[in-house]
Design an enzyme around this catalytic site. Structure first.
Site, PDB file in Angstrom:
ATOM      1  N   HIS A   1     -29.575 184.939 -36.261  1.00  0.00           N
ATOM      2  CA  HIS A   1     -29.355 184.179 -37.502  1.00  0.00           C
ATOM      3  C   HIS A   1     -29.263 185.052 -38.753  1.00  0.00           C
ATOM      4  CE1 HIS A   1     -33.679 184.792 -37.906  1.00  0.00           C
ATOM      5  NE2 HIS A   1     -33.531 184.531 -39.186  1.00  0.00           N
TER       6      HIS A   1
HETATM    7  C1  UD1 Z   1     -34.505 181.649 -43.440  1.00  0.00           C
HETATM    8  C2  UD1 Z   1     -35.266 182.847 -44.003  1.00  0.00           C
HETATM    9  C3  UD1 Z   1     -35.406 183.905 -42.902  1.00  0.00           C
HETATM   10  C4  UD1 Z   1     -36.002 183.312 -41.627  1.00  0.00           C
HETATM   11  C5  UD1 Z   1     -35.130 182.127 -41.201  1.00  0.00           C
HETATM   12  C6  UD1 Z   1     -35.631 181.472 -39.932  1.00  0.00           C
HETATM   13  C7  UD1 Z   1     -34.948 183.415 -46.379  1.00  0.00           C
HETATM   14  C8  UD1 Z   1     -34.256 184.339 -47.304  1.00  0.00           C
HETATM   15  N1  UD1 Z   1     -34.549 183.474 -45.096  1.00  0.00           N
HETATM   16  O1  UD1 Z   1     -33.178 182.078 -43.166  1.00  0.00           O
HETATM   17  O2  UD1 Z   1     -36.266 184.918 -43.370  1.00  0.00           O
HETATM   18  O3  UD1 Z   1     -36.018 184.292 -40.615  1.00  0.00           O
HETATM   19  O4  UD1 Z   1     -35.135 181.174 -42.268  1.00  0.00           O
HETATM   20  O5  UD1 Z   1     -34.827 180.407 -39.567  1.00  0.00           O
HETATM   21  O6  UD1 Z   1     -35.804 182.676 -46.806  1.00  0.00           O
HETATM   22  N2  UD1 Z   1     -29.837 174.906 -42.557  1.00  0.00           N
HETATM   23  C9  UD1 Z   1     -29.695 173.706 -41.893  1.00  0.00           C
HETATM   24  N3  UD1 Z   1     -30.828 173.027 -41.575  1.00  0.00           N
HETATM   25  C10 UD1 Z   1     -32.066 173.494 -41.882  1.00  0.00           C
HETATM   26  C11 UD1 Z   1     -32.184 174.720 -42.555  1.00  0.00           C
HETATM   27  C12 UD1 Z   1     -31.064 175.420 -42.877  1.00  0.00           C
HETATM   28  O7  UD1 Z   1     -28.599 173.264 -41.604  1.00  0.00           O
HETATM   29  O8  UD1 Z   1     -33.052 172.814 -41.567  1.00  0.00           O
HETATM   30  C13 UD1 Z   1     -28.629 175.651 -42.926  1.00  0.00           C
HETATM   31  C14 UD1 Z   1     -28.501 175.815 -44.435  1.00  0.00           C
HETATM   32  O9  UD1 Z   1     -27.785 174.787 -45.003  1.00  0.00           O
HETATM   33  C15 UD1 Z   1     -27.804 177.138 -44.554  1.00  0.00           C
HETATM   34  C16 UD1 Z   1     -28.301 177.906 -43.347  1.00  0.00           C
HETATM   35  O10 UD1 Z   1     -28.785 176.969 -42.429  1.00  0.00           O
HETATM   36  O11 UD1 Z   1     -26.404 176.961 -44.429  1.00  0.00           O
HETATM   37  C17 UD1 Z   1     -29.315 178.947 -43.718  1.00  0.00           C
HETATM   38  O12 UD1 Z   1     -30.568 178.380 -44.164  1.00  0.00           O
HETATM   39  P1  UD1 Z   1     -31.552 179.190 -45.147  1.00  0.00           P
HETATM   40  O13 UD1 Z   1     -32.869 178.524 -45.226  1.00  0.00           O
HETATM   41  O14 UD1 Z   1     -30.825 179.455 -46.394  1.00  0.00           O
HETATM   42  O15 UD1 Z   1     -31.745 180.593 -44.483  1.00  0.00           O
HETATM   43  P2  UD1 Z   1     -32.010 181.012 -42.975  1.00  0.00           P
HETATM   44  O16 UD1 Z   1     -30.803 181.716 -42.505  1.00  0.00           O
HETATM   45  O17 UD1 Z   1     -32.521 179.869 -42.142  1.00  0.00           O
END
Ligand code: UD1
Length: 369
Positions: free
Chosen positions: A210
């Site tokens: 991820h």
């Molecule tokens: C975040 C953390 C990372 C951790 C990871 C575990 C930061 C900078 N990053 O990264 O350290 O290892 O979580 O998963 O805080 N999304 C969904 N559903 C959700 C959550 C996210 O669809 O429940 C989508 C968001 O819309 C976005 C993407 O996933 O497009 C990334 O989510 P985001 O929380 O920004 O960062 P992660 O890549 O999950």
């Protein structure tokens, strides 16, 4: 200590945080002087990224939910700060415990210290020395302003000392994720997912990806997919796909190629117990996660980490982990299969929450707060 219960906010935000607050929440609920409050920032909000973990870890519904959701880094960090500041002003907690390195960790810390509320960082001091990682920025900022720094390993203590942090702020408490693992092992063993997927013990690998550096550019993600397709010709691979990765695989036209490849099983993100059941029985793991490097070291399962660095070096020096690249992955897989660790690193023993409750109690007993 006076008889009024001390309000302790535990910040839950994103998937890897839930396993870190659960053991501490359960330990604090047993203390008569403590009133632990779970604050969910809403950084992760999907059922299988959040609620499923609360259920699996026997956590109650969050007392406070900020519903901040996704956005750019500034939007997410700023959104959490604005929403949490209001909660802090209303509820005036005695102490805030933040865990890990996600955007909510630094956002809640910033909001609290500026209001003069004491902050403890659990899993402090880890460093990848790579400032292109958003988590590294979050770690450095959080550790530089938090009041109490609870570390998982001696390298973390050394990093903090090198950065000029006063030694009296630092306590090595061990690895809290291993507490969740120890606490949940009997329930994990009862899961049936491996049988349901038709997988034989030690006959398959587990993949998780991820990190933006691996999944946000088509060229890198495509090279990774090609490597997985080649490996799956020998050994079946189960790949629970993170929402960020799923979105990009589709956008870059890679999803179907992976889904149709023989030996690759794609699934939605899994809950804690089902995922760990797959890990317990697998032959190896290919990942870019932070926590999984630690869980595999504890379980003595070979792990390849698709990153150029790790903030968790003991998983390499004492554990079963090895860094790799899409080009080297097959050779490294052979290498890592022979890697073993005799004993888990010091204080990775399921007793970290008890080692955290002690300093919290001491803080209140000495009327430091
Ligand atoms: C975040 C953390 C990372 C951790 C990871 C575990 C930061 C900078 N990053 O990264 O350290 O290892 O979580 O998963 O805080 N999304 C969904 N559903 C959700 C959550 C996210 O669809 O429940 C989508 C968001 O819309 C976005 C993407 O996933 O497009 C990334 O989510 P985001 O929380 O920004 O960062 P992660 O890549 O999950």
């Amino acid at each position: 200590m006076n008889s009024i219960k001390k309000i302790i906010h535990l910040i839950a935000a994103a998937r890897p945080n839930f396993m870190k607050i659960a053991p501490l929440y359960h330990a604090l609920t047993k203390e008569l002087w403590a009133d632990p409050i779970i604050v969910h920032t809403g950084q992760h909000y999907d059922l299988n990224m959040s609620e499923a973990f609360f259920r699996d870890l026997n956590l109650q519904t969050p007392h406070v939910h900020l519903n901040v959701g996704s956005g750019t880094h500034a939007e997410q960090t700023g959104g959490v700060m604005i929403a949490y500041e209001k909660v802090l002003i209303d509820s005036k907690p005695d102490l805030l415990v933040v865990v890990g390195d996600v955007n909510s960790t630094v956002a809640c810390t910033l909001a609290a210290v500026k209001l003069g509320i004491k902050v403890a960082h659990l899993e402090a001091g880890l460093r990848s020395f790579d400032k292109t990682m958003p988590e590294e920025i979050n770690r450095i900022v959080t550790d530089s302003i938090a009041d109490y720094l609870w570390t998982p390993s001696p390298d973390a203590d050394a990093n903090l000392i090198r950065e000029g942090i006063a030694p009296e702020k630092i306590t090595m408490v061990g690895n809290i994720m291993i507490d969740s693992l120890v606490m949940m092992t009997p329930a994990i063993r009862k899961e049936t997912i491996r049988k349901d997927m038709g997988l034989a013990d030690k006959n398959y690998g587990v993949v998780t990806l991820h990190r933006p550096s691996n999944v946000d550019t088509p060229e890198v993600l495509s090279r990774l997919c090609q490597a997985l397709v080649r490996i799956a010709k020998q050994t079946a691979l189960v790949f629970p796909i993170h929402p960020r990765t799923a979105k990009n695989l589709r956008e870059f036209g890679l999803y179907d190629r992976l889904n149709d490849a023989p030996g690759i099983i794609l699934t939605d993100p899994l809950g804690y117990k089902a995922f760990m059941k797959l890990i317990f029985g697998c032959k190896f793991v290919i990942t870019d996660s932070g926590g999984i490097q630690e869980e595999t070291t504890y379980l003595k399962i070979p792990c390849l980490t698709l990153r150029s660095n790790t903030e968790r070096p003991v998983t390499i020096t004492e554990g079963t982990n090895k860094l790799t690249t899409p080009e080297r992955i097959e050779d490294d897989l052979e290498d890592v299969m022979g890697k073993n660790c005799k004993t888990p690193p010091l204080f990775w023993d399921g007793k970290t929450s008890a080692r955290v409750v002690k300093p919290i109690k001491a803080i209140f007993a000495e009327n430091l707060i």
